[in-house]
Design an enzyme around this catalytic site. Sequence first.
Site, short mmCIF file in Angstrom:
data_model
loop_
_atom_site.label_atom_id
_atom_site.label_comp_id
_atom_site.label_asym_id
_atom_site.label_seq_id
_atom_site.Cartn_x
_atom_site.Cartn_y
_atom_site.Cartn_z
N SER A 270 60.80 35.93 41.50
CA SER A 270 60.73 37.19 40.76
C SER A 270 61.82 37.28 39.71
O SER A 270 62.93 36.80 39.91
CB SER A 270 60.92 38.36 41.74
N HIS B 163 55.66 32.39 43.12
CA HIS B 163 56.55 31.78 44.11
C HIS B 163 57.16 30.46 43.62
O HIS B 163 58.18 30.03 44.14
CB HIS B 163 55.80 31.60 45.44
N GLU C 272 35.28 55.20 30.53
CA GLU C 272 36.28 55.64 31.49
C GLU C 272 37.65 55.67 30.82
O GLU C 272 37.89 54.93 29.87
CB GLU C 272 36.31 54.64 32.66
N LYS D 34 59.94 48.12 52.01
CA LYS D 34 59.93 48.85 50.75
C LYS D 34 58.50 48.95 50.21
O LYS D 34 58.08 50.00 49.70
CB LYS D 34 60.84 48.16 49.73
N ASP D 35 57.75 47.86 50.32
CA ASP D 35 56.36 47.89 49.87
C ASP D 35 55.51 48.83 50.71
O ASP D 35 54.66 49.56 50.19
CB ASP D 35 55.76 46.48 49.89
C1 HEM Z 1 38.12 44.71 41.20
C2 HEM Z 1 37.63 45.53 42.06
C3 HEM Z 1 36.56 46.56 41.77
C4 HEM Z 1 36.53 47.49 40.74
C5 HEM Z 1 37.58 47.71 39.65
C6 HEM Z 1 35.30 48.25 40.92
C7 HEM Z 1 34.87 49.31 40.09
C8 HEM Z 1 33.73 50.09 40.29
C9 HEM Z 1 33.39 51.27 39.55
C10 HEM Z 1 34.19 51.88 38.38
C11 HEM Z 1 32.21 51.77 40.06
C12 HEM Z 1 31.45 53.07 39.65
C13 HEM Z 1 31.91 54.19 40.55
C14 HEM Z 1 31.08 55.44 40.43
O1 HEM Z 1 31.12 56.10 39.38
O2 HEM Z 1 30.38 55.76 41.39
C15 HEM Z 1 31.80 50.88 41.11
C16 HEM Z 1 30.63 51.03 41.85
C17 HEM Z 1 30.22 50.15 42.85
N1 HEM Z 1 30.90 49.04 43.33
FE1 HEM Z 1 32.73 48.40 42.69
N2 HEM Z 1 34.61 47.76 42.01
C18 HEM Z 1 35.34 46.72 42.55
C19 HEM Z 1 34.99 45.97 43.65
C20 HEM Z 1 33.75 46.01 44.32
C21 HEM Z 1 33.31 45.10 45.35
C22 HEM Z 1 34.15 43.95 45.90
C23 HEM Z 1 32.04 45.48 45.72
C24 HEM Z 1 31.08 44.87 46.75
C25 HEM Z 1 31.40 43.96 47.61
C26 HEM Z 1 31.69 46.63 44.95
C27 HEM Z 1 30.48 47.33 45.06
C28 HEM Z 1 30.14 48.45 44.33
C29 HEM Z 1 28.92 49.22 44.50
C30 HEM Z 1 27.79 48.93 45.49
C31 HEM Z 1 28.97 50.28 43.56
C32 HEM Z 1 27.89 51.38 43.32
C33 HEM Z 1 28.09 52.56 44.18
C34 HEM Z 1 28.81 53.67 43.46
O3 HEM Z 1 28.52 53.94 42.30
O4 HEM Z 1 29.67 54.31 44.07
N3 HEM Z 1 32.74 46.91 44.09
N4 HEM Z 1 32.74 49.87 41.23
#
Ligand code: HEM
Lengths: 403, 292
Positions: free
Chosen positions: A211, A207, A279, A235-236
């Site tokens: 842009s 900002h 991945e 649009k978004d």
């Molecule tokens: C930048 C944002 C985020 C990314 C890129 C991300 C990415 C991931 C990935 C790749 C997995 C593994 C998924 C699977 O194979 O099951 C995962 C699992 C998990 N994430 Fe995140 N995550 C993000 C944000 C968050 C936040 C904010 C929380 C909690 C407040 C969170 C909690 C968890 C938990 C508890 C799991 C394990 C459960 C599972 O495997 O499904 N994540 N996350």
Amino acid sequence: MSKIMEWVDARLPVTELLKSQATEYPTPKNLNYWWNFGSLALFVLIIMIASGLFLAMHYKADANQSFDVVEHIMRDVNFGWLLRYMHANGASFFFMVVYIHILRGMYYGSYRKPREILWWFGIILFFMMMATAFMGYVLPWGQMSYWGAAVITNLMSAIPVVGEDLVVWIWGGFSVGDPTLNRFFALHFLLPLVIFGVVILHLWALHAVHSNNPVGIDLHDEKDSIPFHPYYTIKDLYGMGVFLIIFCAFVFYAPNFFLEPDNYIPANPMQTPPHIVPEWYFLPFYAILRSIDFLGSFSKLAGVIAMGGAIAILFILPFLDRSPVRSFRYRPLSKQLFWMFVADCFVLGWVGYNPADAAIFEGALPLIVIGRTCTALYFSYFFLLWVITAFDIEKHTPVPKSI
Amino acid sequence: MNYQQVVQLHRFTKQASLRSATVLFFAAMLLVVVLPRGAVASGGVALPKQNWSFAGMFGQFDNAALKRGAQVAIQACMTCHSLKYIKFDQLRQFGYTEIEVKALAESQGRTKKDALLSGMDANAAKDAFGVVPPDLSLITKARKGYEDYTFAILTGYASANDLALATRVMADDKISDEEAKEVASALGLDMHHLDKMAEVLKRMAAGENFNRYFPGHFFAMPQPLSDGAVAYTDGTENSKIQLARDVVTFLAWAGEPTMMERKSLGVKVLLYLFVLTIMMYAVKRRIWARVH
Ligand code: HEM
């Protein structure tokens, strides 16, 4: 109502902020759909934080329980399968959106003066996203979680002198184990919130300078810009609708498309899977890492540096590109280089997906050779972009005076 | 060259360069999409594709098949394998009555509240097979090829004819071209690697468990299904193929008992999103008409 707003505004100028930064914020009128991907990225971040928060309410980080707990979420928690599939696929879609967002910036020269700081915040966000996704993938504690974590953390041991101790410190023991899982969960919870903070900085920087646009020229004329609301809000929103359709098609009908079958096998430190793959969104960088295998005992360190450098080099992109014109629309050579770069990333991804010792054409062409070539090409993009712009080799086509 | 020609040439090179870049881009995409499986398959044999009733957007589990499949799993697999994420009581979800569930549980020395745990303990299994048989709750999701793979494994054992062929071919310890062709078509082995083929045939002749579809071809599970191995009560023919189809259907359900919930919710969500997005597009057009 307006009385209340007056009272608030006298103390905290909310209305003014909304007006100047959102509703009446002036935006170029010629932005194309590639400019949707920034707001989409924020939208996906919110989906990730929301679904992650609810997952975290049921999840337990414990080497003996995590795998079962994720299955418990999938089977017993109401709509737990939806939370988990949204979160797992959300990570893939987050990267798709952000990759497009980055490439958009590269094509239209959005990294150029005066947007360098904006661009740098973006790269920092990208690094933090990768760390978050890497640690998230460890949490279900399947075979790929475990062995992916082992392979990647092991890379730190390449760092001279302190490497070995550093790895033990990261692991919290002498191998990936329960302490590793616990700290990864803590960090995986924290980092997205830090990401959110950096997004605010990213937007602040946006900002401050406004842009870029497909033509890539600065706006002089009042009539070249339109207020953000209602033009870009609608649009978004429309873009989010299209995104959600594609996203939900995967979540509901191909939820395991991006997941590795091996990760439905509980982590087993005694049994290495035949083929460890990260991945998909890490694959090009993984290929770069593995392509440096010809430096003897330095290979590992050099590979790590090349991998990190592949992203870090984006930091200096604003200084490498010296063309008088921002947008590649008017830069035939840059445009060609750009598409070769994109194609090269796909090939690198494919090389990274396959085993290191694989070959094609009946073994005549080892993939490692393709990997090395493509790694060279990857870095050549930056070098050649500098060469053709710094030495005036590229003749740009006429650039419109206004949009 | 006059000015006109320069402009033309310029336009031509511009188009050509854009075209070549685009072609390159799509060629790379194609490479990435087409090559991964074909070119670098790691010794695995291509799996025959099956039609599963539950596949696709509107796919549904066939409750009768699930009931039969559960019976096969309990009677033919649970000697060795557990399904620890499934409880006997859950079998009521596709039509077993409470009484039937109780009887099934009791046949395994369990109650209906118990999980489908094998009676064989891990150490005994390790002594007998050298490995602990994997839990089957997630097996269809845990292998490339998913349900097709599990089905292929269950039906991919060597037949009596195949075994006879192995013995016959290896009787003189060498493989003629004719024999190589025969073996390749019968067992799906690569006829260009005769030494590997010979080794496989020798191990077959020595009585090891050959399986066409298992990577590496030999593993510890003896053939679990055969024609008539489980007695069906609903009149369905109990051929090996049918038993395998049914048990795989059941295993797919066990891998994700919420699959039908997911698919039916998905239709509603997608319909809603389609309508919403079309409306937003219309509004967008309307608002932007002022700018264009
Ligand atoms: C930048 C944002 C985020 C990314 C890129 C991300 C990415 C991931 C990935 C790749 C997995 C593994 C998924 C699977 O194979 O099951 C995962 C699992 C998990 N994430 Fe995140 N995550 C993000 C944000 C968050 C936040 C904010 C929380 C909690 C407040 C969170 C909690 C968890 C938990 C508890 C799991 C394990 C459960 C599972 O495997 O499904 N994540 N996350």
